[in-house]
Design a protein around this motif. Structure first.
Motif, PDB file in Angstrom:
ATOM      1  N   MET A   1       0.855  -1.201   0.000  1.00 32.53           N
ATOM      2  CA  MET A   1       0.000   0.000   0.000  1.00 32.53           C
ATOM      3  C   MET A   1       0.889   1.249   0.000  1.00 32.53           C
ATOM      4  O   MET A   1       1.710   1.418   0.889  1.00 32.53           O
ATOM      5  CB  MET A   1      -0.870   0.014   1.255  1.00 32.53           C
ATOM      6  N   HIS A  93      -3.633   0.464  -3.693  1.00 26.19           N
ATOM      7  CA  HIS A  93      -4.271  -0.676  -3.017  1.00 26.19           C
ATOM      8  C   HIS A  93      -3.706  -2.041  -3.396  1.00 26.19           C
ATOM      9  O   HIS A  93      -4.042  -3.038  -2.740  1.00 26.19           O
ATOM     10  CB  HIS A  93      -5.781  -0.667  -3.304  1.00 26.19           C
ATOM     11  N   ASN A  96      -5.424  -5.485  -2.932  1.00 20.95           N
ATOM     12  CA  ASN A  96      -6.673  -5.196  -2.204  1.00 20.95           C
ATOM     13  C   ASN A  96      -7.620  -4.314  -2.999  1.00 20.95           C
ATOM     14  O   ASN A  96      -8.639  -3.882  -2.470  1.00 20.95           O
ATOM     15  CB  ASN A  96      -6.360  -4.499  -0.874  1.00 20.95           C
ATOM     16  N   PHE A 100     -11.624  -2.343  -2.358  1.00 26.99           N
ATOM     17  CA  PHE A 100     -11.742  -0.886  -2.280  1.00 26.99           C
ATOM     18  C   PHE A 100     -13.125  -0.405  -2.697  1.00 26.99           C
ATOM     19  O   PHE A 100     -13.579   0.641  -2.280  1.00 26.99           O
ATOM     20  CB  PHE A 100     -10.662  -0.239  -3.162  1.00 26.99           C
TER      21      PHE A 100
END
Lengths: 101, 298
Positions: A1, A93, A96, A100
């Motif tokens: 991240m 992200h 991930n 989101f």
């Protein structure tokens, strides 16, 4: 991240503009965030794949291509500006990105 | 420093640069002569060539013929410029232009082989039951898993790179797998404009008949080694070329491995001998220290 800084935003925009200018043999000044990648630049999925690889290497991203593919199905990209935004989300992200939404 | 050069020959033309004719005529090569040769050999009047002529895209035979003619013209141009390759490789049906460039066959003989190979497998194309597709963004395991789970009657028949593959088989199953591939995260999954499942198991029934045909033609030993897209061996004799013609039509190929073998043989400069830029685009996803030199900038 990664934290998306103004520097990263600028870098991503520059890389994408320069990439399309070179690949599509189009003057960079003719490209804007509203430029349609397919109809205006004759872009294709291989170019999209190449850009992803460029950013994966540049920012050492931990993301699978198919994760990006799944995200792209739900959030199709048409313009250069939309592509910049997607790349920023990918950098921010990584794997991930699907969470989101 | 350039160590070795290789000529690569595309199979079909996806997109023209639209500078092909200008390049050839600017170098004293009249593409109409190639078209006339093909017309005479086929015994039909080919449509006048234009970059947008639909027949050269949608008619499977004409699509192969036009790709072959451009590749032959481009290899003649390179020969004229005294550029000689250490190796050659033909992507799928690009093998015929490779044979021409390696002086194993004449322009007319290439047309003869293409026509006969097409005629042989055309019964599959005419049935309308078969197709091919391209999948970008998934790896071999991902695609094979989709094929297995959906119990589809198709297979991966070529890999261009780790994340770019071609599938062939029954049309309905190709479309099923393409749809599932998109759901699984393929960046692109599209049906190809081809009605014959080239390189798939559906073509193995033509092995014997195509072998019989190939044994009727005379092939000279190639002037430079050709890398097999079937098993990546180096081909230097006419007998091996004949075997390769049969493998190339009826068996799976692997362009990714073919490029890797060329790189292992110290090739670091490639020329795409043909219209468009498909092979140089594919090569961007192959690791190695090499470059594609543009024929347009010689």
């Amino acid at each position: 991240m990664a934290q998306i800084t103004d520097k990263i935003k600028k870098e991503v925009k520059e890389v994408i503009y320069e990439f399309f200018a070179e690949e599509c043999e189009t003057p960079i000044e003719d490209i804007s965030d509203k430029t349609n990648i397919i109809s205006d630049l004759d872009g294709d999925s291989l170019m999209f794949l190449e850009l992803i690889e460029i950013f994966k290497k540049k920012y050492s991203l931990n993301i699978e291509l198919k994760t990006i593919g799944k995200y792209a199905v739900k959030h199709p990209v048409k313009t250069v500006g939309e592509l910049i935004n997607m790349q920023l989300l990918i950098i921010e992200h990584e794997n991930n990105i699907l969470n989101f939404e | 420093m350039i160590q070795k050069q290789a000529f690569l020959f595309p199979a079909f033309i996806t997109d023209y640069t639209q500078k092909e004719l200008e390049l050839l005529s600017g170098n004293g090569i009249d593409f109409n002569v190639y078209l006339k040769t093909a017309s005479d050999k086929l015994g039909i009047v080919l449509p006048k060539f234009s970059y947008t002529e639909e027949d050269f895209r949608n008619d499977e035979l004409l699509a192969q013929i036009i790709a072959y003619l451009f590749s032959c013209a481009f290899s003649d141009l390179l020969k004229k410029k005294n550029i000689k390759p250490s190796f050659g490789a033909g992507y799928s049906m690009g093998i015929y232009a490779n044979l021409y460039a390696a002086e194993s066959i004449s322009l007319e003989e290439g047309i003869h082989i293409i026509y006969n190979a097409f005629k042989l497998v055309n019964e599959l194309a005419c049935s309308g039951k078969y197709g091919m597709g391209g999948i970008i963004g998934l790896n071999v395991d991902d695609i094979n898993e989709i094929i297995k789970k959906s119990n589809s009657n198709i297979e991966i028949i070529n890999s261009n790179s780790e994340f770019s593959h071609v599938v062939a088989g029954t049309k309905n199953d190709v479309n099923t797998v393409l749809r599932l591939a998109t759901i699984e995260g393929a960046l692109n999954a599209v049906e190809l404009n081809v009605k014959t499942p080239y390189h798939s198991r559906f073509l193995t029934v033509f092995d014997d008949r195509f072998t019989s045909f190939v044994n009727t033609i005379v092939l000279k030993a190639p002037k430079f080694p050709i890398v097999s897209t079937f098993d990546q061996r180096l081909i230097t004799t006419s007998d091996e070329l004949k075997k390769e013609l049969v493998f190339n039509l009826t068996s799976k190929i692997n362009w990714y491995k073919t490029m890797q073998v060329l790189l292992k043989n110290r090739v670091n400069e490639f020329y795409e001998c043909g219209a468009g830029k498909d092979l140089s685009k594919i090569a961007r996803f192959i690791d190695g220290d090499f470059k594609f030199s543009s024929i347009y900038k010689i």
